[in-house]
Structure formats: structure tokens, C-alpha cells
Design a protein around this motif. Structure first.
Motif, PDB file in Angstrom:
ATOM      1  N   ASP A 224      56.254  60.757  81.059  1.00  0.00           N
ATOM      2  CA  ASP A 224      56.012  59.360  80.720  1.00  0.00           C
ATOM      3  C   ASP A 224      57.257  58.577  81.147  1.00  0.00           C
ATOM      4  OD1 ASP A 224      54.418  57.300  78.855  1.00  0.00           O
ATOM      5  OD2 ASP A 224      56.588  57.115  78.472  1.00  0.00           O
ATOM      6  N   ARG A 225      57.062  57.631  82.038  1.00  0.00           N
ATOM      7  CA  ARG A 225      58.216  56.933  82.613  1.00  0.00           C
ATOM      8  C   ARG A 225      59.063  56.257  81.549  1.00  0.00           C
ATOM      9  NH1 ARG A 225      57.950  52.678  87.692  1.00  0.00           N
ATOM     10  NH2 ARG A 225      59.910  51.599  87.284  1.00  0.00           N
ATOM     11  N   GLU A 226      58.449  55.621  80.596  1.00  0.00           N
ATOM     12  CA  GLU A 226      59.209  54.924  79.555  1.00  0.00           C
ATOM     13  C   GLU A 226      60.001  55.911  78.699  1.00  0.00           C
ATOM     14  OE1 GLU A 226      59.608  51.724  79.371  1.00  0.00           O
ATOM     15  OE2 GLU A 226      58.246  51.382  81.060  1.00  0.00           O
ATOM     16  N   ALA A 230      64.030  56.033  78.508  1.00  0.00           N
ATOM     17  CA  ALA A 230      64.722  55.896  77.224  1.00  0.00           C
ATOM     18  C   ALA A 230      65.680  57.061  76.994  1.00  0.00           C
ATOM     19  CB  ALA A 230      63.699  55.822  76.095  1.00  0.00           C
ATOM     20  N   ALA A 259      62.230  56.448  86.715  1.00  0.00           N
ATOM     21  CA  ALA A 259      62.837  56.183  85.406  1.00  0.00           C
ATOM     22  C   ALA A 259      64.316  55.848  85.552  1.00  0.00           C
ATOM     23  CB  ALA A 259      62.650  57.398  84.486  1.00  0.00           C
ATOM     24  N   GLN A 262      64.683  52.391  86.781  1.00  0.00           N
ATOM     25  CA  GLN A 262      64.337  51.439  85.739  1.00  0.00           C
ATOM     26  C   GLN A 262      65.533  51.127  84.843  1.00  0.00           C
ATOM     27  OE1 GLN A 262      60.626  52.194  83.647  1.00  0.00           O
ATOM     28  NE2 GLN A 262      61.483  51.452  81.711  1.00  0.00           N
TER      29      GLN A 262
END
Length: 395
Positions: A224-226, A230, A259, A262
Motif C-alpha cells: 500500500d503506497r500510503e 508513512a 512511496a 512521495q
């Protein structure tokens, strides 16, 4: 982005950051680190002439005696006066040689009757026999350890003998491990269907834990990229090196690169001209260096040997963080290589190196048998049994 050679990738990785800040630590705490600057002797060793044997301190010109024994010299306390002609002193290993004496007559070649001493063997072979001269090991001000040299048990003993109770080193790197993949579960938990135990985290923690660093395994993060972003954002605030395994290729579920972008990371390179381990990635996220390793466990092991361990040594201040290959003879032939350098798992066989039959990048059973890597350049010709090859031992 084009594939880059291993040596170039290593050089670019090491250029991202210099060694960590210096600190002074107790001798034992310096084990496995590197001298942060030249270490000079604060004293002379030995500080005075010492006996290397149990026996008697004599004048060489007075052989074969007899002598009158006028006292003794033991380790930590010598005779309180100089020997006069015709005199000798009982002496023990490590004891100061009395003034007036220049040679040790070993006790096996001497006979003593009260204070009367005579030589009964062949005697000392030359003047100065069995004496460790003052400064024979080193003198005050001599270089004991050069900046960047490894500090092992012998170096610790040398530093202690040179008068040091602490040593200047660089702070231990904080290494964070992060595994990515929906298929992974913690080791020891059930693996129904296509699930797999996460072996890379424990393996890398064990491999890197032998270095002078602080390794923390932060477990598994899902595809999951988020969630991955994180995790990177959090680890960058508390780590010097972040090592990920898996997710650094180009598939729809390979989200490490997106990621990182980001959260503002700078990717220095991605993909190295090597087999196994092509999808190696290096970048920086604030003050942390991010090292992305392949997900296949053998590839992760090999690339950790070639990138993670040298990076840790570099941050510790090693003068030569990338180890120089050794050479050995082949126990079996090797075929030609393709367009990538190959790192062949092998073991010792009667003084030669034997390539293992299982070279699959996911084959851990064969990796357990391996003791070294045979290094082969890209486009290398076949090699016969007995040919000389470069090797990188695991220990």
C-alpha cells in the motif's frame, strides 16, 4: 534507468554521506569499529629491558661463572641495585633486567648451591640473549593504529599497552529493516495458500548484527503506497540506514520507488548490472540512506554482502569499506557469463572452491551450504577446473 556496474554503484553509494560523528568509547566498546583518527603510543613497550625466560641475569663476558647470587627480580618489581662483576640475580619471565646485566642464563643450564651459581649447559648463544629490549614492541609517539583501521581484539590489546583506556571511533549506525509484500507473514505463523514466511528480516538482522551497528527489524508493511510512505517518513527520523526488501522492481505492486518519491526522497540509482540482485536501489531521505534490496532471499543476502555491509563500514569510518576479493582455484568448471556480473555461491572443497549446483535466487537450502561468492565479470568466457577466480568469503 540503465543498469550500472557493481563497483560504480558501490562508489556512488559511499559518496552519499561521510562517516557518522565521532565519539570516545571504552576499549571493549570499540570492538568492530574503526579508528576515527591516528592512535599514537602514550608510552614505550616494554618500558625497560625485561627477561623473556626464567633464569639468572648475568654479564655475558663472565660465562661460565661462577657467580654470587645477590637477589632476585620478579615481574612488577626489580632488583634495587646494579649487579657488580661476579654477581648474578635470580630473574623471572617479564621481570626487569637489573643494571649491570646484559644476558639471561636460563635456569635449565644453571646449577645453584646456596648463593653460588655455575653454568652447566652451553649457556646463552650471544649477548642480550633472552632479553626483551626496551621499546622492542613500540616507543612512545609511535603510530599504533592508523585512521580508518579496524579495531579487533588484537588492536584493543595494542591500544591498552600503548596507554589508552578509550578510543576515538564513529557512532554506530542505526539500521532499520523493512520488508514489503502482501504475501509475507511473520516467521513462525501459518502460511495458507500463497503466503510466505518473511525470512529476509531475520536473515539481514543476523547478517548485519555482526557489524558494529544497531539493527532494528520493523517487520512487514503491506503493498500500500500510503502505508509504505508513512513507514519511510517515520524511519527517516530515527535511522541512518533504511533497508527494504522487495517492492523495488517495476510491477504494479512494486511501490517502494513511488512511496519514496512521495515523501521527498532522492533516488541516486536503481538497478545494478549483477546476478543475482539486479533491482538494487540507493537513495537518500533527509539524513537517512535508503537501500532497497531484492525480495528473493538469496538476492537479498548477496546484495547485503556487497552493499549493506560496506555502507555500514563506511559510516563507521573504515579506510577500505569495500573488501578486496581474494583468489582461489576452481574445483569444477564454470560456464561463460551473460551481460551481467555474476556472484556464484560456492564452498571450499579440499583447498579449492566448488560452485554449488543450486543458484536460484530463492534457493535458501543451497545458500546454507555456501561459504563464499565467486565473482565473475560480465561476458566472461568459460573457466576450466583449476582456473584462478576472485572470491568474497562470507567470514
Amino acid at each position: 534507468m540503465a543498469l550500472i556496474p557493481v563497483a560504480e554503484a558501490q562508489a556512488r553509494m559511499l559518496a552519499l554521506r561521510g562517516p557518522l560523528p565521532r565519539e570516545s568509547v571504552a576499549l571493549v566498546e570499540a570492538l568492530g569499529r574503526y579508528a576515527a583518527h591516528d592512535i599514537l603510543a602514550g608510552r614505550t613497550q616494554p618500558a625497560t629491558d625485561l627477561s623473556a625466560m626464567d633464569g639468572y641475569a648475568i654479564r655475558f663476558a663472565e660465562r661460565p661463572g661462577p657467580w654470587t647470587v645477590v637477589g632476585e627480580s620478579a615481574a612488577g618489581g626489580g632488583l634495587d641495585r646494579a649487579l657488580q662483576p661476579g654477581e648474578a640475580a635470580r630473574i623471572f619471565t617479564g621481570a626487569p633486567v637489573p643494571a649491570g646485566a646484559d644476558t639471561i642464563l636460563v635456569q635449565e643450564e644453571a646449577t645453584r648451591d646456596g648463593d653460588r651459581l655455575t653454568m652447566t649447559g652451553e649457556g646463552p648463544p650471544a649477548i642480550g640473549a633472552h632479553i626483551r629490549p626496551a621499546g622492542g614492541d613500540f616507543r612512545e609517539g609511535a603510530l599504533l593504529l592508523a585512521q580508518g583501521s579496524a579495531i579487533g581484539p588484537a588492536a584493543i590489546a595494542l591500544a591498552a599497552s600503548g596507554g589508552h583506556g578509550t578510543l576515538p571511533v564513529h557512532r554506530r549506525p542505526r539500521v532499520a529493516l523493512l520488508s514489503t509484500g502482501n504475501e509475507l507473514v511473520p516467521a513462525g505463523e501459518p502460511t495458507p495458500g500463497a503466503l510466505l514466511p518473511a525470512s529476509n528480516g531475520p536473515m539481514l538482522a543476523a547478517l548485519l548484527g555482526t557489524a558494529a551497528c544497531i539493527v532494528t527489524d520493523h517487520g512487514i508493511v503491506r503493498d500500500d503506497r500510503e502505508a509504505i510512505a508513512a513507514a519511510f517518513d517515520r524511519l527517516a527520523a530515527e535511522s541512518d540506514i533504511i533497508i527494504t526488501t522487495g517492492g523495488a522492481s517495476v510491477g504494479d505492486h512494486d511501490l517502494v520507488l513511488p512511496a519514496l518519491e512521495q515523501v521527498g526522497a532522492r533516488i541516486d540509482f536503481w538497478r545494478v548490472k549483477m546476478k543475482p540482485g539486479k533491482p538494487v536501489m540507493i537513495g537518500t531521505l533527509r539524513d537517512a540512506i535508503v537501500l532497497g534490496l531484492p525480495g528473493n532471499p538469496v538476492s537479498a543476502f548477496v546484495t547485503a554482502m556487497l552493499f549493506a555491509k560496506p555502507l555500514i563500514a563506511h559510516l563507521l569510518g573504515a579506510a577500505r569499506p569495500v573488501p578486496r576479493p581474494a583468489t582461489a582455484r576452481l574445483a569444477k568448471p564454470l560456464p561463460s557469463t551473460g551481460n551481467r556480473a555474476e556472484y556464484v555461491r560456492a564452498r571450499w572443497a579440499e583447498g579449492a572452491v566448488e560452485p554449488l549446483s543450486g543458484q536460484d535466487s530463492a534457493g535458501l537450502a543451497a545458500l546454507v551450504q555456501a561459504e563464499l561468492l565467486i565473482i565473475r565479470e560480465a561476458e566472461a568466457p568459460p573457466l576450466p577446473e583449476g582456473a584462478e577466480v576472485e572470491i568474497l568469503p562470507f567470514a
